[in-house]
Scaffold this active site. Structure first.
Site, mmCIF file in Angstrom:
data_model
loop_
_atom_site.group_PDB
_atom_site.id
_atom_site.type_symbol
_atom_site.label_atom_id
_atom_site.label_comp_id
_atom_site.label_asym_id
_atom_site.label_seq_id
_atom_site.Cartn_x
_atom_site.Cartn_y
_atom_site.Cartn_z
ATOM 1 N N ARG A 102 37.227 -108.675 -38.047
ATOM 2 C CA ARG A 102 37.309 -109.889 -38.846
ATOM 3 C C ARG A 102 36.062 -110.709 -38.546
ATOM 4 N NH1 ARG A 102 42.483 -109.210 -36.431
ATOM 5 N NH2 ARG A 102 44.170 -108.903 -37.971
ATOM 6 N N LYS A 116 44.103 -111.777 -33.891
ATOM 7 C CA LYS A 116 45.132 -112.749 -34.246
ATOM 8 C C LYS A 116 46.273 -112.718 -33.233
ATOM 9 C CE LYS A 116 44.539 -113.074 -39.262
ATOM 10 N NZ LYS A 116 45.203 -112.899 -40.574
ATOM 11 N N HIS A 168 35.069 -110.090 -45.859
ATOM 12 C CA HIS A 168 36.352 -109.438 -45.607
ATOM 13 C C HIS A 168 36.425 -108.074 -46.288
ATOM 14 C CE1 HIS A 168 40.491 -109.344 -44.284
ATOM 15 N NE2 HIS A 168 40.874 -108.998 -45.488
ATOM 16 N N ARG A 198 35.257 -105.300 -44.022
ATOM 17 C CA ARG A 198 36.302 -104.826 -43.092
ATOM 18 C C ARG A 198 37.274 -103.907 -43.817
ATOM 19 N NH1 ARG A 198 40.198 -106.057 -38.885
ATOM 20 N NH2 ARG A 198 42.221 -106.688 -39.744
ATOM 21 N N HIS A 217 46.377 -104.605 -36.831
ATOM 22 C CA HIS A 217 47.510 -105.048 -37.638
ATOM 23 C C HIS A 217 48.811 -104.894 -36.865
ATOM 24 C CE1 HIS A 217 45.210 -104.271 -41.644
ATOM 25 N NE2 HIS A 217 44.997 -105.468 -41.169
ATOM 26 N N TYR A 249 45.850 -102.630 -47.133
ATOM 27 C CA TYR A 249 44.400 -102.701 -47.054
ATOM 28 C C TYR A 249 43.737 -101.420 -47.536
ATOM 29 C CZ TYR A 249 43.654 -107.076 -44.532
ATOM 30 O OH TYR A 249 43.551 -108.397 -44.190
#
Length: 308
Positions: free
Chosen positions: A162, A185, A253, A256, A279, A288
């Site tokens: 990211r 994250k 993005h 990625r 993820h 994705y």
């Protein structure tokens, strides 16, 4: 509508958020969004019932209350995706509150979010991704800035980072070995392989950068030596895509996303790609990877122990 809520409700909300931060490792942006969404819900109930919503009234929320709340959001122009997010935050809060206060939260938990079609990010073709990196390096007047921008975009595409993860690297991460420890994250750690081309791009930038790679300083620096603003990378990729005639979806993005899609197309399995991207669930990785269903089935059949 006023967003005032009772002290008891606010104390409960803050306790839930504190627990979520400590136990579930939620990111601050997520916690802020949750706080906003739950406050909006409680404030709606206050206006709807024309009385403060302490803990006892909150425990008596009914199905008509939930329908009225969803109608309120819809009437306020909230998009289906936004409504679903708000409802998800309310449900999470109510699961915790019901367990703590000992009431049945069925009316809240059974509320249905509106359906919406998830937008899949669009990958770039492999040659377009390479052209993006080459073009980004030529946008800046200062050679070190062009090398910096190319290094960042190379990490997005070559490692699936990211933009916040790439710009969060410090001098302590250099020199890079064959892998890199990334904190993503929710403070989740993962290990990603670093391709030689990515190491070379970062090395070329650091050779030209006026500031040394100090352990506690950002690896990627702005013009005056501070941390690089992600908006600058977004801007330079926007200029490059316009020069290359690429669609508006060719964003940082998308680099990625292209990393994940090209790995899958080359025969990588979804579980490994999930780990590389960081993820939490496999379904997110599937969203994705916009590849054809036939290829997905081939991957499934080749990797699933019960297949065949």
């Amino acid at each position: 509508m006023s967003l005032e809520i009772s002290p008891a409700a606010r104390d409960a909300l803050e306790s839930w958020l504190t627990g979520s931060r400590a136990l579930r490792g939620m990111a601050e942006n997520t916690l802020t969004a949750y706080r906003t969404d739950v406050v909006e819900f409680i404030a709606f109930l206050t206006a709807h019932h024309a009385e403060p919503q302490g803990l006892s009234p909150l425990a008596r929320v009914t199905t008509p209350d939930m329908r009225a709340f969803m109608a309120h959001l819809r009437g306020g122009g909230a998009a289906p995706r936004s409504m679903a997010r708000k409802l998800s935050a309310v449900k999470s809060f109510y699961r915790w509150l019901a367990e703590r206060e000992g009431f049945e939260p069925t009316a809240v938990l059974l509320a249905r979010a509106p359906k919406f079609q998830k937008k899949l990010p669009r990958p770039l073709a492999e040659d377009a991704a390479r052209a993006m990196i080459d073009t980004v390096s030529l946008q800046a007047r200062d050679g070190w800035i062009g090398a910096r921008d190319a290094a960042v975009v190379t990490l997005l595409y070559g490692c699936g980072l990211r933009i916040s993860e790439a710009l969060g690297l410090t001098g302590r991460d250099w020199p890079m070995g064959e892998s890199l420890r990334i904190v993503g994250k929710g403070d989740k750690e993962r290990i990603v392989p670093v391709l030689p081309v990515a190491r070379q791009a970062v090395g070329a930038y650091l050779d030209l950068c006026p500031w040394p790679a100090e352990p506690d300083s950002p690896l990627f620096r702005g013009k005056r030596g501070g941390a690089l603003n992600p908006r600058l990378i977004q801007k330079v990729t926007e200029q490059a895509r316009m020069q290359l005639g690429l669609p508006a979806t060719a964003t940082p993005h998308a680099m990625r996303h292209s990393f994940a899609t090209h790995l899958l197309s080359a025969g990588g399995d979804l579980r490994s790609i999930q780990e590389l991207l960081g993820h939490a669930s496999l379904s997110t990785t599937q969203a994705y990877t916009s590849v054809d269903e036939v290829h997905l089935m081939k991957v499934y059949e080749a990797t699933h122990p019960k297949a065949g």
